[in-house]
Design a protein around this motif. Structure first.
Motif, PDB file in Angstrom:
ATOM      1  N   ALA A 252      -4.333  -0.742  -4.154  1.00  0.00           N
ATOM      2  CA  ALA A 252      -3.347  -1.819  -4.291  1.00  0.00           C
ATOM      3  C   ALA A 252      -1.994  -1.254  -4.702  1.00  0.00           C
ATOM      4  CB  ALA A 252      -3.825  -2.829  -5.332  1.00  0.00           C
ATOM      5  N   HIS A 253      -0.928  -1.705  -4.001  1.00  0.00           N
ATOM      6  CA  HIS A 253       0.425  -1.226  -4.285  1.00  0.00           C
ATOM      7  C   HIS A 253       1.403  -2.397  -4.229  1.00  0.00           C
ATOM      8  CE1 HIS A 253      -0.807   2.998  -4.036  1.00  0.00           C
ATOM      9  NE2 HIS A 253      -1.600   2.598  -3.051  1.00  0.00           N
ATOM     10  N   GLN A 255       4.382  -4.935  -3.526  1.00  0.00           N
ATOM     11  CA  GLN A 255       5.259  -5.247  -2.406  1.00  0.00           C
ATOM     12  C   GLN A 255       6.654  -5.576  -2.921  1.00  0.00           C
ATOM     13  OE1 GLN A 255       2.018  -7.246   0.698  1.00  0.00           O
ATOM     14  NE2 GLN A 255       3.929  -8.293   0.265  1.00  0.00           N
ATOM     15  N   ARG A 256       7.530  -5.846  -1.990  1.00  0.00           N
ATOM     16  CA  ARG A 256       8.902  -6.226  -2.321  1.00  0.00           C
ATOM     17  C   ARG A 256       8.928  -7.558  -3.074  1.00  0.00           C
ATOM     18  NH1 ARG A 256      13.297  -3.877   0.057  1.00  0.00           N
ATOM     19  NH2 ARG A 256      15.284  -5.018   0.037  1.00  0.00           N
ATOM     20  N   ASP A 257       8.070  -8.491  -2.672  1.00  0.00           N
ATOM     21  CA  ASP A 257       8.002  -9.795  -3.329  1.00  0.00           C
ATOM     22  C   ASP A 257       7.228  -9.683  -4.638  1.00  0.00           C
ATOM     23  OD1 ASP A 257       9.351 -10.933  -1.216  1.00  0.00           O
ATOM     24  OD2 ASP A 257       7.523 -11.519  -0.158  1.00  0.00           O
ATOM     25  N   ALA A 258       7.814 -10.158  -5.702  1.00  0.00           N
ATOM     26  CA  ALA A 258       7.188 -10.075  -7.022  1.00  0.00           C
ATOM     27  C   ALA A 258       5.841 -10.780  -7.028  1.00  0.00           C
ATOM     28  CB  ALA A 258       8.104 -10.697  -8.075  1.00  0.00           C
ATOM     29  N   GLY A 259       4.879 -10.159  -7.662  1.00  0.00           N
ATOM     30  CA  GLY A 259       3.555 -10.767  -7.802  1.00  0.00           C
ATOM     31  C   GLY A 259       2.632 -10.504  -6.639  1.00  0.00           C
ATOM     32  N   GLN A 260       3.132  -9.869  -5.568  1.00  0.00           N
ATOM     33  CA  GLN A 260       2.297  -9.580  -4.406  1.00  0.00           C
ATOM     34  C   GLN A 260       2.066  -8.088  -4.260  1.00  0.00           C
ATOM     35  OE1 GLN A 260       4.023 -11.380  -0.872  1.00  0.00           O
ATOM     36  NE2 GLN A 260       2.982 -13.309  -1.278  1.00  0.00           N
ATOM     37  N   VAL A 261       0.889  -7.750  -3.752  1.00  0.00           N
ATOM     38  CA  VAL A 261       0.552  -6.363  -3.437  1.00  0.00           C
ATOM     39  C   VAL A 261      -0.032  -6.320  -2.030  1.00  0.00           C
ATOM     40  CG1 VAL A 261       0.058  -5.812  -5.855  1.00  0.00           C
ATOM     41  CG2 VAL A 261      -1.818  -6.542  -4.356  1.00  0.00           C
ATOM     42  N   TYR A 262      -0.018  -5.136  -1.448  1.00  0.00           N
ATOM     43  CA  TYR A 262      -0.865  -4.908  -0.275  1.00  0.00           C
ATOM     44  C   TYR A 262      -2.037  -4.049  -0.729  1.00  0.00           C
ATOM     45  CZ  TYR A 262       1.247  -0.219   0.248  1.00  0.00           C
ATOM     46  OH  TYR A 262       1.671   1.071   0.042  1.00  0.00           O
ATOM     47  N   VAL A 263      -3.167  -4.245  -0.084  1.00  0.00           N
ATOM     48  CA  VAL A 263      -4.371  -3.480  -0.424  1.00  0.00           C
ATOM     49  C   VAL A 263      -4.754  -2.636   0.777  1.00  0.00           C
ATOM     50  CG1 VAL A 263      -6.798  -3.582  -1.087  1.00  0.00           C
ATOM     51  CG2 VAL A 263      -5.176  -5.240  -2.044  1.00  0.00           C
ATOM     52  N   GLY A 264      -4.815  -1.322   0.562  1.00  0.00           N
ATOM     53  CA  GLY A 264      -5.176  -0.395   1.627  1.00  0.00           C
ATOM     54  C   GLY A 264      -6.633   0.015   1.525  1.00  0.00           C
ATOM     55  N   ALA A 265      -7.299   0.084   2.671  1.00  0.00           N
ATOM     56  CA  ALA A 265      -8.711   0.449   2.715  1.00  0.00           C
ATOM     57  C   ALA A 265      -8.964   1.348   3.916  1.00  0.00           C
ATOM     58  CB  ALA A 265      -9.589  -0.800   2.799  1.00  0.00           C
ATOM     59  N   VAL A 266      -9.903   2.277   3.756  1.00  0.00           N
ATOM     60  CA  VAL A 266     -10.210   3.250   4.799  1.00  0.00           C
ATOM     61  C   VAL A 266     -11.608   2.988   5.344  1.00  0.00           C
ATOM     62  CG1 VAL A 266     -10.385   5.698   5.376  1.00  0.00           C
ATOM     63  CG2 VAL A 266      -8.780   4.946   3.602  1.00  0.00           C
ATOM     64  N   PRO A 267     -11.736   2.634   6.624  1.00  0.00           N
ATOM     65  CA  PRO A 267     -13.062   2.590   7.219  1.00  0.00           C
ATOM     66  C   PRO A 267     -13.612   4.015   7.265  1.00  0.00           C
ATOM     67  CG  PRO A 267     -11.409   1.547   8.642  1.00  0.00           C
ATOM     68  CD  PRO A 267     -10.673   2.304   7.583  1.00  0.00           C
ATOM     69  N   PRO A 268     -14.882   4.220   7.012  1.00  0.00           N
ATOM     70  CA  PRO A 268     -15.417   5.585   6.999  1.00  0.00           C
ATOM     71  C   PRO A 268     -15.082   6.336   8.284  1.00  0.00           C
ATOM     72  CG  PRO A 268     -17.038   4.051   6.159  1.00  0.00           C
ATOM     73  CD  PRO A 268     -15.918   3.222   6.703  1.00  0.00           C
ATOM     74  N   LEU A 269     -14.273   7.397   8.155  1.00  0.00           N
ATOM     75  CA  LEU A 269     -13.864   8.234   9.284  1.00  0.00           C
ATOM     76  C   LEU A 269     -13.225   7.414  10.401  1.00  0.00           C
ATOM     77  CD1 LEU A 269     -16.977  10.586   9.317  1.00  0.00           C
ATOM     78  CD2 LEU A 269     -14.753  10.996   8.234  1.00  0.00           C
ATOM     79  N   GLY A 270     -12.538   6.334   9.996  1.00  0.00           N
ATOM     80  CA  GLY A 270     -11.778   5.542  10.952  1.00  0.00           C
ATOM     81  C   GLY A 270     -12.588   4.565  11.785  1.00  0.00           C
ATOM     82  N   ARG A 271     -13.871   4.408  11.491  1.00  0.00           N
ATOM     83  CA  ARG A 271     -14.717   3.551  12.324  1.00  0.00           C
ATOM     84  C   ARG A 271     -15.126   2.273  11.607  1.00  0.00           C
ATOM     85  NH1 ARG A 271     -18.830   6.875  16.341  1.00  0.00           N
ATOM     86  NH2 ARG A 271     -17.151   7.577  17.727  1.00  0.00           N
ATOM     87  N   LEU A 272     -14.983   1.151  12.351  1.00  0.00           N
ATOM     88  CA  LEU A 272     -15.448  -0.143  11.871  1.00  0.00           C
ATOM     89  C   LEU A 272     -16.526  -0.660  12.819  1.00  0.00           C
ATOM     90  CD1 LEU A 272     -11.937  -0.417  11.965  1.00  0.00           C
ATOM     91  CD2 LEU A 272     -12.637  -2.075  10.241  1.00  0.00           C
ATOM     92  N   ASP A 273     -17.336  -1.566  12.314  1.00  0.00           N
ATOM     93  CA  ASP A 273     -18.236  -2.329  13.188  1.00  0.00           C
ATOM     94  C   ASP A 273     -17.761  -3.781  13.190  1.00  0.00           C
ATOM     95  OD1 ASP A 273     -19.272  -3.624  10.881  1.00  0.00           O
ATOM     96  OD2 ASP A 273     -20.830  -2.101  10.658  1.00  0.00           O
ATOM     97  N   PRO A 274     -18.299  -4.624  14.067  1.00  0.00           N
ATOM     98  CA  PRO A 274     -17.822  -6.009  14.139  1.00  0.00           C
ATOM     99  C   PRO A 274     -17.921  -6.771  12.818  1.00  0.00           C
ATOM    100  CG  PRO A 274     -19.037  -5.468  16.129  1.00  0.00           C
ATOM    101  CD  PRO A 274     -19.209  -4.300  15.196  1.00  0.00           C
ATOM    102  N   ALA A 275     -18.982  -6.534  12.049  1.00  0.00           N
ATOM    103  CA  ALA A 275     -19.136  -7.244  10.771  1.00  0.00           C
ATOM    104  C   ALA A 275     -18.022  -6.852   9.801  1.00  0.00           C
ATOM    105  CB  ALA A 275     -20.510  -6.943  10.172  1.00  0.00           C
ATOM    106  N   MET A 276     -17.690  -5.575   9.753  1.00  0.00           N
ATOM    107  CA  MET A 276     -16.590  -5.109   8.904  1.00  0.00           C
ATOM    108  C   MET A 276     -15.290  -5.796   9.275  1.00  0.00           C
ATOM    109  SD  MET A 276     -16.633  -0.993   8.501  1.00  0.00           S
ATOM    110  CE  MET A 276     -17.849  -0.106   7.557  1.00  0.00           C
ATOM    111  N   LEU A 277     -14.968  -5.774  10.581  1.00  0.00           N
ATOM    112  CA  LEU A 277     -13.686  -6.324  11.018  1.00  0.00           C
ATOM    113  C   LEU A 277     -13.628  -7.828  10.783  1.00  0.00           C
ATOM    114  CD1 LEU A 277     -10.982  -5.590  12.136  1.00  0.00           C
ATOM    115  CD2 LEU A 277     -11.907  -5.744  14.453  1.00  0.00           C
TER     116      LEU A 277
END
Length: 435
Positions: A252-253, A255-277
């Motif tokens: 979580a980092h 954002q420009r707007d106070a009180g808001q963050v973006y949350v970054g997440a890494v799919p294992p080795l860049g791969r997702l499955d349909p349930a993840m997405l």
């Protein structure tokens, strides 16, 4: 859309290219961003018409792998979701990368998204630009802290403050990657991109498909002289792009707007499955702004999360199988498809990367390591600090990044097993010389 696709080995949305594990469809995302509904459409297409493997790419796009025979139905479903190009020939050339935090970054000078829309429209709709290589790429950063500045883009623009004025500094592949060759006024950004592409197409031979090929023979001064006849240029001195902001695509980092963050997440080795997405799309609707942004680190961001909701979002993403901590060894590794899906791969890079991650985690190390199944380096357009180049099944040459060395860097050891790599990296990390 009646224009025929040109022959190319590069997959696109409209051109499905065959691999060992089935067809590959590459979905180019406008600015790396996708709506929750579009994410669900991708998940559905991967489930219905392919093997359920979805990849985040190093140019902030998505790929569906393992596609069967129903190419038309898959393409139609993605086009219906608004994920296709505005023209058939435009699909290949809509290669424009933004910062994943465009418009929301605390440190940005300019919101690049309006200019990006203009550039993408020109790339797709201006017929002469359809002659560009499917690999020819443009990068646009607005001074964001979160920006991948190591990619060798053919043209890059970066917002700068110069003598009290905001301008676009720009550089060309084939020149020093972090130092601009000149600049234009802020309202000339679109005109600059059009002019650079026009001059390139006028000067380049058919075999000179990338900017670096042309500039290997065409003096930069001549190129800039042509450019200056179309758009006013002004040199920018004593300034260069800074790519040392740290690991801002995970966790979580603010954002420009106070009180808001973006949350970054890494799919294992860049791969997702349909349930993840689908799970990510649900979180985007419930706790974000209904969008998901993909990054050139083969990860994703959920923007506009209220700060108080960040722990819940992180926990939910981790429950889906994504990594949200930079201390997780697997979150810091990248690997190409490898021998399980690619005929050129000499090793099972994905499987070996998981084994290496487990060994590094055991030793308490989270290192940026790139595993490549061959010399093409498909998983990393930038030069990673540590690269393992497969030489046979389960064995790799080890390279360390070295600015004085081309390619992967300095060769340190040959034909290592994954266990030997982990032991060597552990010793190196504990050495006072590397502290």
């Amino acid at each position: 859309m009646s224009t025929a696709l040109r022959p190319s080995a590069c997959p696109g949305l409209l051109r499905i290219v065959q691999a060992l594990d089935g067809g590959i469809c590459r979905i180019k995302l406008n600015g790396g961003s996708i709506s929750a509904a579009q994410a669900e459409a991708v998940a559905c297409a991967a489930e219905r018409f392919a093997g359920g493997v979805i990849e985040a790419t190093n140019r902030a796009n998505l790929q569906i792998r393992g596609i069967g025979t129903q190419h038309g139905a898959l393409i139609d479903s993605l086009m219906a979701a608004g994920l296709g190009p505005s023209t058939v020939a435009g699909d290949d050339v809509r290669n424009l990368m933004l910062s994943p935090s465009a418009g929301i970054d605390q440190h940005m000078l300019i919101d690049t998204r309006p200019l990006a829309g203009q550039i993408l429209a020109s790339l797709q709709n201006h017929e002469p630009f359809h002659d560009l290589s499917a690999k020819f790429a443009v990068q646009l950063d607005g001074g964001e802290a979160l920006a991948m500045l190591e990619h060798p883009h053919d043209l890059w623009l970066s917002a700068v403050e110069w003598n009290g004025e905001q301008r676009w500094a720009f550089g060309l592949a084939g020149c020093q990657t972090d130092v601009p060759v000149s600049s234009v006024a802020l309202d000339q950004g679109h005109a600059l991109v059009v002019a650079v592409l026009e001059v390139f197409l006028e000067r380049a031979r058919p075999d000179q498909t990338r900017m670096r090929h042309l500039l290997a023979e065409c003096p930069l001064d001549e190129f800039l002289a042509d450019l200056a006849e179309r758009v006013p240029l002004m040199p920018v001195t004593d300034w260069q792009r800074d790519a040392s902001a740290g690991i801002l695509h995970i966790g979580a980092h603010p954002q420009r707007d106070a009180g808001q963050v973006y949350v970054g997440a890494v799919p294992p080795l860049g791969r997702l499955d349909p349930a993840m997405l689908r799970g990510v799309a649900r979180l985007a609707r419930e706790k974000g702004d209904g969008s998901v942004r993909f990054t050139p680190w083969q990860s994703l961001l959920l923007p506009a999360v209220q700060r108080v909701d960040a722990p819940y979002v992180i926990h939910s993403l981790e429950q889906l199988g994504l990594q949200c901590s930079a201390d997780d060894a697997l979150a810091r590794l990248i690997a190409c498809t490898g021998s399980t899906g690619c005929g050129k791969g000499l090793a099972d890079t994905k499987g070996d990367a998981r084994q290496l991650a487990a060994l590094l985690q055991r030793h308490g190390h989270a290192l940026n390591v790139h595993l490549s199944g061959c010399t093409r380096s498909c998983a990393a357009a930038h030069r990673a600090p540590i690269t393992l180049l497969a030489v046979s099944a389960g064995r790799y040459d080890l390279y360390f990044r070295d600015a004085a060395q081309p390619g992967f860097g300095a060769l340190h050891a040959r034909s290592l097993t994954i266990e030997a790599v982990a032991a060597l990296l552990d010793d190196r990390s504990r050495s006072p010389l590397d502290a």
